[in-house]
Design a protein around this motif. Structure first.
Motif, PDB file in Angstrom:
ATOM      1  N   LYS A 103       0.843  -1.189   0.000  1.00 22.99           N
ATOM      2  CA  LYS A 103       0.000   0.000   0.000  1.00 22.99           C
ATOM      3  C   LYS A 103       0.883   1.246   0.000  1.00 22.99           C
ATOM      4  N   TRP A 104       0.468   2.257  -0.747  1.00 25.71           N
ATOM      5  CA  TRP A 104       1.227   3.503  -0.774  1.00 25.71           C
ATOM      6  C   TRP A 104       0.281   4.689  -0.619  1.00 25.71           C
ATOM      7  N   GLY A 105       0.838   5.796  -0.203  1.00 26.73           N
ATOM      8  CA  GLY A 105       0.085   7.042  -0.080  1.00 26.73           C
ATOM      9  C   GLY A 105       1.052   8.196  -0.004  1.00 26.73           C
ATOM     10  N   THR A 106       0.681   9.328  -0.580  1.00 24.37           N
ATOM     11  CA  THR A 106       1.539  10.505  -0.526  1.00 24.37           C
ATOM     12  C   THR A 106       1.665  10.981   0.920  1.00 24.37           C
ATOM     13  N   LYS A 107       2.886  11.287   1.339  1.00 27.10           N
ATOM     14  CA  LYS A 107       3.109  11.709   2.720  1.00 27.10           C
ATOM     15  C   LYS A 107       2.549  13.101   2.981  1.00 27.10           C
ATOM     16  N   ARG A 124      -3.789  14.790  -2.576  1.00 33.46           N
ATOM     17  CA  ARG A 124      -3.149  13.581  -2.060  1.00 33.46           C
ATOM     18  C   ARG A 124      -3.656  12.400  -2.871  1.00 33.46           C
ATOM     19  N   ASN A 126      -3.545   7.791  -3.102  1.00 35.46           N
ATOM     20  CA  ASN A 126      -3.190   6.532  -2.456  1.00 35.46           C
ATOM     21  C   ASN A 126      -3.558   5.366  -3.359  1.00 35.46           C
ATOM     22  N   THR A 128      -2.083   0.996  -4.415  1.00 37.45           N
ATOM     23  CA  THR A 128      -1.232  -0.171  -4.161  1.00 37.45           C
ATOM     24  C   THR A 128      -0.301  -0.388  -5.359  1.00 37.45           C
ATOM     25  N   LYS A 156       9.484  -0.338  -0.508  1.00 33.21           N
ATOM     26  CA  LYS A 156       8.467   0.704  -0.326  1.00 33.21           C
ATOM     27  C   LYS A 156       9.118   2.071  -0.130  1.00 33.21           C
ATOM     28  N   THR A 160       8.280   5.151  -2.679  1.00 34.99           N
ATOM     29  CA  THR A 160       7.605   6.358  -2.215  1.00 34.99           C
ATOM     30  C   THR A 160       8.505   7.593  -2.310  1.00 34.99           C
ATOM     31  N   ILE A 212      -3.901   3.268  -8.711  1.00 39.04           N
ATOM     32  CA  ILE A 212      -4.289   4.471  -7.972  1.00 39.04           C
ATOM     33  C   ILE A 212      -5.725   4.290  -7.497  1.00 39.04           C
ATOM     34  N   ASN A 216      -7.415  12.702  -3.566  1.00 42.41           N
ATOM     35  CA  ASN A 216      -8.137  13.408  -2.521  1.00 42.41           C
ATOM     36  C   ASN A 216      -7.798  14.901  -2.556  1.00 42.41           C
TER      37      ASN A 216
END
Length: 337
Positions: A103-107, A124, A126, A128, A156, A160, A212, A216
């Motif tokens: 799983k990934w997401g912008t910090k 933002r 998020n 996988t 990861k 990222t 993706i 958000n």
């Protein structure tokens, strides 16, 4: 004497520090004794290599005698014979063969250039991504030489670290609608997958999928997008006012003093909406059939004003008394023609 025999004890060559999130693990004892066994579990490959050169790859799960089942298949060590005091010096690498899902997401928010927003549009994202090991030669050459193990978290962190830059790169291509990025999510993801694969290919790994899940926006931007979408679907101000009236009815914002009285607001909004709908229906009927009705009524009026017995009604339009054929009502004296 006991120490001599202790040095000759056979090894069990296996992945004894196995973790689901571990990509590979290097067997630490470089000398394999006579009578040693190799244990390969499901989802593992065992790679025998010496000085960076792969001697043999064993993929089928099970237990194997090193001297009889393994050595005969090694590329340059087929003639190896275990001596009385010596073992075989070779390294063994265990590789997890499964496809990993991360799983990934912008910090933090990414600020994309957008018209009317000097500081950019903050978003933002998020989702996988999936990857797996696909080239053991490159893996040993680039990573295994300096690492005893490698975790999914290591990959990861690498991915990222470049994701923000890649998101900006692929979102900015071909003038995509910044306020409806989800519509282009698959296209953006395909471009990012291609670039990420180039990041890992030299290390013996490949990105098998990049997804993706969502983009958000800040709440203010989300509200603006929803309002704009409502305008687009409605198409004119009159209908937009009806929707606003409906929203007020649902939320009770048209209440009495102090913001209370949501029941009265609902009733008022319902009554006003009903009146507006009825009015529009009547106007629509008039617009569609008015000319025909007008065309039909004029001859009737002309005929009624021309006089004659055939135009006398059967009942007086003033009092309702049945007529007797004269030009005036016998009851109230109303002129009939």
């Amino acid at each position: 004497m006991m120490s001599f025999f202790k040095g000759q004890l056979a090894n069990v060559v296996e992945w004894d520090e196995f973790r689901e999130d571990m990509i590979f693990w290097k067997w630490h004892n470089n000398e394999i004794k006579k009578g040693s066994k190799l244990i390969i579990r499901p989802g593992q490959d065992a790679i025998f290599y010496n000085q960076g050169r792969i001697e043999g790859i064993f993929e089928k799960e099970g237990d194997y005698d090193v001297d009889s089942d393994i050595i005969p298949f090694l590329s340059t060590l087929k003639g190896f014979k275990f001596g009385f005091n010596s073992g075989m010096r070779v390294e063994v690498l265990f590789v997890n063969t499964k496809e990993f899902t991360v799983k990934w997401g912008t910090k933090s928010a990414i600020h994309l250039p957008a018209p009317g927003l000097p500081g950019g549009l903050p978003i933002r994202a998020n989702g996988t991504f999936n990857f797996k090991v696909n080239d053991y030669v490159s893996l040993i050459d680039k990573i295994v030489g300096v690492r005893n193990s490698y975790l999914v978290e290591d990959i990861k962190i690498r991915i990222t670290a470049v994701l923000d830059q890649l998101l900006m790169k692929w979102i900015g291509r071909e003038g995509k609608d910044m306020f409806n990025l989800q519509m282009n999510a698959d296209e953006i993801a395909a471009g990012i997958k291609q670039d990420l694969d180039m990041q890992l290919v030299d290390d013996g790994m490949t990105i098998t999928r990049f997804h993706i899940m969502s983009f958000n926006y800040p709440k203010e931007i989300q509200d603006m997008i929803k309002k704009s979408a409502s305008h687009g679907m409605i198409g004119d101000v009159k209908k937009y006012q009806q929707v606003e009236l409906t929203d007020a009815m649902a939320s009770g914002k048209m209440g009495g003093e102090g913001g209370s009285g949501s029941g009265t607001a609902s009733e008022m909004a319902g009554m006003m909406m009903g009146m507006n709908v009825a009015k529009e229906m009547m106007e629509s009927m008039r617009d569609s059939g008015g000319e025909t009705s007008k065309g039909q009524s004029e001859p009737q009026n002309q005929q009624a004003s021309s006089g004659g017995q055939g135009n006398i009604p059967n009942f007086c339009p003033n009092c309702g008394t049945k007529t007797s054929g004269g030009n005036f009502c016998s009851n109230c004296g109303h002129k009939l023609v």
